[in-house]
Design a protein around this motif. Structure first.
Motif, PDB file in Angstrom:
ATOM      1  N   SER A  62       0.827  -1.207   0.000  1.00 44.13           N
ATOM      2  CA  SER A  62       0.000   0.000   0.000  1.00 44.13           C
ATOM      3  C   SER A  62       0.860   1.254   0.000  1.00 44.13           C
ATOM      4  O   SER A  62       0.503   2.267  -0.617  1.00 44.13           O
ATOM      5  N   LEU A  63       2.019   1.187   0.667  1.00 41.62           N
ATOM      6  CA  LEU A  63       2.925   2.332   0.674  1.00 41.62           C
ATOM      7  C   LEU A  63       3.598   2.514  -0.677  1.00 41.62           C
ATOM      8  O   LEU A  63       3.748   3.640  -1.171  1.00 41.62           O
ATOM      9  N   ILE A  64       3.981   1.415  -1.308  1.00 39.70           N
ATOM     10  CA  ILE A  64       4.689   1.490  -2.586  1.00 39.70           C
ATOM     11  C   ILE A  64       3.800   2.106  -3.665  1.00 39.70           C
ATOM     12  O   ILE A  64       4.257   2.919  -4.465  1.00 39.70           O
ATOM     13  N   TRP A  65       2.511   1.711  -3.707  1.00 36.85           N
ATOM     14  CA  TRP A  65       1.618   2.284  -4.715  1.00 36.85           C
ATOM     15  C   TRP A  65       1.683   3.808  -4.660  1.00 36.85           C
ATOM     16  O   TRP A  65       1.812   4.480  -5.678  1.00 36.85           O
ATOM     17  N   LYS A  66       1.555   4.350  -3.435  1.00 38.53           N
ATOM     18  CA  LYS A  66       1.499   5.800  -3.274  1.00 38.53           C
ATOM     19  C   LYS A  66       2.829   6.450  -3.622  1.00 38.53           C
ATOM     20  O   LYS A  66       2.878   7.492  -4.280  1.00 38.53           O
ATOM     21  N   ILE A  67       3.929   5.834  -3.160  1.00 35.13           N
ATOM     22  CA  ILE A  67       5.245   6.431  -3.383  1.00 35.13           C
ATOM     23  C   ILE A  67       5.594   6.438  -4.869  1.00 35.13           C
ATOM     24  O   ILE A  67       6.134   7.423  -5.381  1.00 35.13           O
ATOM     25  N   VAL A  68       5.304   5.356  -5.566  1.00 39.04           N
ATOM     26  CA  VAL A  68       5.613   5.300  -6.997  1.00 39.04           C
ATOM     27  C   VAL A  68       4.900   6.427  -7.738  1.00 39.04           C
ATOM     28  O   VAL A  68       5.495   7.103  -8.588  1.00 39.04           O
ATOM     29  N   LEU A  69       3.624   6.636  -7.412  1.00 38.23           N
ATOM     30  CA  LEU A  69       2.870   7.688  -8.094  1.00 38.23           C
ATOM     31  C   LEU A  69       3.464   9.067  -7.817  1.00 38.23           C
ATOM     32  O   LEU A  69       3.582   9.893  -8.727  1.00 38.23           O
ATOM     33  N   VAL A  70       3.846   9.322  -6.559  1.00 29.33           N
ATOM     34  CA  VAL A  70       4.439  10.622  -6.212  1.00 29.33           C
ATOM     35  C   VAL A  70       5.751  10.827  -6.968  1.00 29.33           C
ATOM     36  O   VAL A  70       6.017  11.908  -7.512  1.00 29.33           O
ATOM     37  N   PHE A  71       6.579   9.794  -7.023  1.00 31.15           N
ATOM     38  CA  PHE A  71       7.869   9.915  -7.698  1.00 31.15           C
ATOM     39  C   PHE A  71       7.689  10.066  -9.212  1.00 31.15           C
ATOM     40  O   PHE A  71       8.489  10.726  -9.867  1.00 31.15           O
ATOM     41  N   GLU A  72       6.639   9.442  -9.752  1.00 31.11           N
ATOM     42  CA  GLU A  72       6.364   9.628 -11.176  1.00 31.11           C
ATOM     43  C   GLU A  72       5.938  11.065 -11.472  1.00 31.11           C
ATOM     44  O   GLU A  72       6.230  11.601 -12.543  1.00 31.11           O
ATOM     45  N   VAL A  73       5.240  11.681 -10.538  1.00 27.11           N
ATOM     46  CA  VAL A  73       4.869  13.082 -10.717  1.00 27.11           C
ATOM     47  C   VAL A  73       6.116  13.960 -10.725  1.00 27.11           C
ATOM     48  O   VAL A  73       6.238  14.905 -11.518  1.00 27.11           O
TER      49      VAL A  73
END
Length: 226
Positions: free
Chosen positions: A159-170
């Motif tokens: 659940s943490l990875i989903w959010k972090i990946v999206l933030v880093f992609e931004v």
């Protein structure tokens, strides 16, 4: 229905837009990129975190030497790690995945370490009394006791990875769900943001109900009352 449809699209409009983006847009390639990054980072972080967590849980000396670094890793903002790695390594795929791994790793280490500490020493005595080989003792005694903590680390970490990946992609990426949402944001495209979010949530549900929960029932079936 009481607000402007451009800012508050209906679920039907969002669902239709999901279909349009999936068939004629870049929804599926973006989902593929994000999922690939998340899965690679998840596997690396779980493997390293489990090994390090077992080491820290078994060795008091190692735990005293490195527990402070685990605390630091748990509390350093994810955005700081991402920005520093992007500066050092550039806006590369390697930098993004490494940033995600470094953000998830301390959580896995801390969870697995506590799991190893909770082992019942009586089971170890039982293994020695029956002179079990190391691999058999590992399979029948250590792994079953550790699996609830491994699954907890996997679920919270995923659940943490989903959010972090999206933030880093931004922050910096050439594709992916986060990158596309940032593009929609620049054009105030609420329908596109909701469509990508809906598609991503559906993927998360697939992982949860078709992979994690069946795996959890299978691995922990020994704990169920007969």
């Amino acid at each position: 229905m009481l607000f402007p449809s451009r800012l508050f699209p209906t679920p039907i409009d969002v669902g239709a837009h999901v279909w349009t983006l999936a068939t004629t847009g870049k929804l599926l390639p973006d989902l593929g990129k994000t999922l690939t990054r998340a899965v690679i980072a998840f596997i690396i972080a779980m493997a390293l975190g489990t090994a390090i967590g077992i080491g820290l849980g078994r060795s008091r000396v190692a735990d005293r030497l490195f527990s402070a670094w685990v605390v630091v890793g748990l509390n350093v903002p994810a955005i700081v790690i991402a920005i520093v790695l992007y500066i050092w390594l550039g806006l590369t795929e390697f930098a993004l995945i490494l940033a995600v791994v470094l953000n998830k790793l301390p959580l896995v280490i801390a969870t697995i370490r506590e799991g190893v500490r909770s082992f019942d020493p009586a089971y170890d005595d039982l293994g020695r009394a029956f002179r079990m080989p190391f691999l058999r003792q590992l399979r029948l005694i250590s792994v079953p006791q550790l699996m609830p903590f491994v699954l907890a680390a996997a679920r919270t970490g995923l659940s943490l990875i989903w959010k972090i990946v999206l933030v880093f992609e931004v922050l910096g990426s050439d594709g992916g769900v986060g990158f596309r949402i940032s593009v929609f944001f620049q054009f105030f495209d609420i329908k596109g943001i909701f469509a990508y979010t809906t598609a991503f949530i559906l993927v998360v549900f697939v992982f949860e109900y078709l992979i994690l929960r069946p795996l959890e029932r299978r691995v922990l079936r020994w704990r169920q009352p007969r």
